[in-house]
Structures are given as structure tokens and as C-alpha cells.
Scaffold this active site. Structure first.
Site, PDB file in Angstrom:
ATOM      1  CG  MET A  27      73.755  71.659 -37.915  1.00 60.72           C
ATOM      2  SD  MET A  27      72.848  70.914 -36.564  1.00 60.72           S
ATOM      3  CE  MET A  27      73.530  69.287 -36.534  1.00 60.72           C
ATOM      4  CG  LEU A  30      82.140  73.498 -42.606  1.00 60.13           C
ATOM      5  CD1 LEU A  30      82.438  74.696 -43.506  1.00 60.13           C
ATOM      6  CD2 LEU A  30      80.679  73.071 -42.768  1.00 60.13           C
ATOM      7  N   GLY A  33      82.618  66.264 -47.279  1.00 62.53           N
ATOM      8  CA  GLY A  33      81.228  66.156 -47.747  1.00 62.53           C
ATOM      9  C   GLY A  33      80.603  67.544 -47.888  1.00 62.53           C
ATOM     10  CG  HIS A  34      79.805  70.012 -44.444  1.00 64.05           C
ATOM     11  ND1 HIS A  34      80.440  69.405 -43.386  1.00 64.05           N
ATOM     12  CD2 HIS A  34      78.486  70.022 -44.134  1.00 64.05           C
ATOM     13  CE1 HIS A  34      79.544  69.070 -42.472  1.00 64.05           C
ATOM     14  NE2 HIS A  34      78.345  69.425 -42.895  1.00 64.05           N
ATOM     15  CE  LYS A 149      76.197  61.761 -42.926  1.00 60.71           C
ATOM     16  NZ  LYS A 149      75.518  61.481 -41.670  1.00 60.71           N
TER      17      LYS A 149
END
Ligand code: PAF
Length: 281
Positions: A27, A30, A33-34, A149
Site C-alpha cells: 500500500m 515503503l 521492510g518493504h 508481520k
């Protein structure tokens, strides 16, 4: 890198390339983690394969209009991050492109989505399943990478793919954390400095409860609750110990379970979880 806003064009582009596509659905907003999901996608796709990232703040998975409105949308920096990671295609449609005004079909997973975020956010997983299936069909991806997560989301997507025979391999990628233990999330940027300083307490509390080696759910939850409350959150949305596979609440840890929390700091809702093994007291 191509940035594409329409379903027809992304379909055409990805099919014309004729290479296996690995998708990272996001979504936006960023963070590291992305980026680690994108790196994993590249490893799977290989240098010749196509890594596609979707950036779409999916309105039908939000239960609160204020959360949807406040969701960060830093498109320029997201595109720069994708470029720097060597992403081949970004699919960034608007809501009108993704959904017909009179849409009437929704994908529902009805067991694993009952508790935890499903109970706290009615309709959330219908929205997630619907958009994820659409993204799989639009991109024709062979594999898709999701963060651990959101462990309930991952379980629900695995079940959807299994039950609907969706020919997409689901790759789970471990949670990336800040140095102080806070799970990376696009929502973290909305925390005030005080809330940001307190938020790592969620991880600390879950670890303290797990490390008690108790097998009693009530005791485990009580320890975690006490530790979370020490960080002055505004509200614990849920704090539950669930079976790792069925995601139903357990009373005693007989086999691996998951201690999961959703905690509000102001109107920012953060989630985290930890595995609890049946060590015995
Ligand atoms: O995890 C997310 O960011 C979203 O739920 C997803 C999978 C991109 C669907 O909108």
C-alpha cells in the site's frame, strides 16, 4: 522501470515480457521492510525475471475512514525507492481503476479471519483477499512475497490460494525491525516522538510474556498486558494467544502458539506478534 496505472496496460506489459513475474503487493509508504520483500522477490525472480510492485491503498480493507484518509501516500519517494531496488514494473492504480462503482463480488475467508484483526476490523480480510486475488489475476504473477508481520493476513492468503486453487506461490518474509525492536510499519511515521519512544514496548512485552515460560494463556496475556500498559498506549485493541495453525484462542500452550497484539498509540494502531513454544513452566 515502468510505472503503470491501468489494469489493461500492466497486463499487456507483463505478458509481452514473457518472463515469470514475482509480485510484491504493497500500500506504499515503503520502508526497509518493504525493500527487503523486494530484494527477496528479485532473488526468486532471478536477474532475467520480472519484479513487479503494486502500490495501492486499498479502500475496502479499511474499517475507519480516518485511518484510510491518514494513510501516508509518498508516491514520489516510493517510486525512487523502487527504482533504486531495480524493480521492473510498478502498478499504481487509482481506486476507480481497481473497483467498479457497482462492484458486488467479494472474496471471504471465513475461519482464520474470525479472530484478532478480523474481529477488531470487520470486513478487513474480505478487502485484503479481494484485492490480493485481483492483483494476482491482473499481473499473472507466479509468486508473491508478503511480510510475516501481518501473520494473520499471511495465513488467510495461504488459505485463499489453497481453497481457490490460485496458481501463485506465496512467499513469507521475516519481519524487519527497527534497532529498538519496533516492527517496521508504514504507520510508524504517524507516531508522535513520545509515542514512537513508547511503541517498542509492544515487542518487549510480548517477549517478556513468552520468556516467562508459562503455559497458561491467562498468565501469559496478563504479563504482556502489564508490560504494554507501562508504555501508556491509549488502548489495547486485542491481546490474544492463539493456536499457530487454526488461529483460535488457546487456554494452554500445548503446541506452538502465537501471542498477538494490536495496540493504539493515539489513533495509530500497531500490530506485532511472537511465537510461544510449549516449554512448560
Ligand atoms: O499488507 C498490505 O500492505 C496490504 O494488506 C496488501 C497485502 C498490499 C493488500 O492491500
Amino acid at each position: 522501470m515502468e510505472v503503470i496505472a491501468t489494469k489493461a496496460e500492466v497486463r499487456r506489459t507483463l505478458r509481452a515480457a514473457g518472463k515469470p513475474v514475482v509480485l510484491v503487493p504493497t500500500m506504499g509508504a515503503l520502508h526497509e521492510g518493504h525493500l527487503s520483500l523486494i530484494r527477496r522477490a528479485r532473488e526468486i525472480a532471478g536477474p532475467q525475471g520480472t519484479v513487479a510492485v503494486s502500490i495501492f491503498v486499498n479502500p475496502i480493507q479499511f474499517d475507519r475512514a480516518s485511518d484510510l484518509e491518514a494513510y501516508p501516500r509518498p508516491m514520489e519517494s516510493d517510486l525512487a525507492a523502487c527504482r533504486a531496488e531495480g524493480v521492473d514494473v510498478v502498478f499504481a492504480p487509482g481506486a476507480g481503476e481497481m473497483y467498479e462503482a457497482d462492484r458486488s463480488v467479494t472474496v471471504t475467508e471465513s475461519v482464520l479471519s474470525k479472530d484478532l484483526c478480523g474481529a477488531a476490523r470487520p470486513g478487513h480480510f474480505d478487502g485484503v483477499c479481494t484485492v490480493v486475488l485481483k492483483l494476482f489475476l491482473i499481473t499473472g504473477c507466479e509468486a508473491a512475497v508478503f511480510g510475516e508481520k501481518d501473520f494473520q493476513q499471511l495465513a488467510v492468503i495461504h488459505r485463499m490460494v489453497r481453497d481457490l486453487d490460485v496458481p501463485v506461490e506465496i512467499i513469507a518474509h521475516e519481519t524487519v525491525r527497527e534497532q529498538d525492536g519496533l516492527a517496521m510499519s508504514s504507520r510508524n511515521v504517524r507516531l508522535t516522538p513520545e509515542q514512537r519512544a513508547a511503541a517498542p514496548r509492544i515487542r518487549f512485552a510480548l517477549a517478556a510474556a513468552r520468556n516467562s515460560h508459562s503455559r497458561d494463556a491467562r498468565e501469559i496475556i496478563a504479563i504482556a498486558r502489564r508490560e504494554i500498559m507501562a508504555s501508556h498506549p491509549t488502548h489495547i485493541d486485542y491481546l490474544e494467544l492463539v493456536d499457530e495453525e487454526s488461529l483460535h484462542p488457546v487456554e494452554t500452550v500445548e503446541r506452538p502458539a502465537t501471542l498477538a497484539a494490536a495496540v493504539f498509540f493515539g489513533d495509530v494502531r500497531l500490530i506485532d506478534h511472537i511465537r510461544v513454544e510449549p516449554h512448560g513452566a
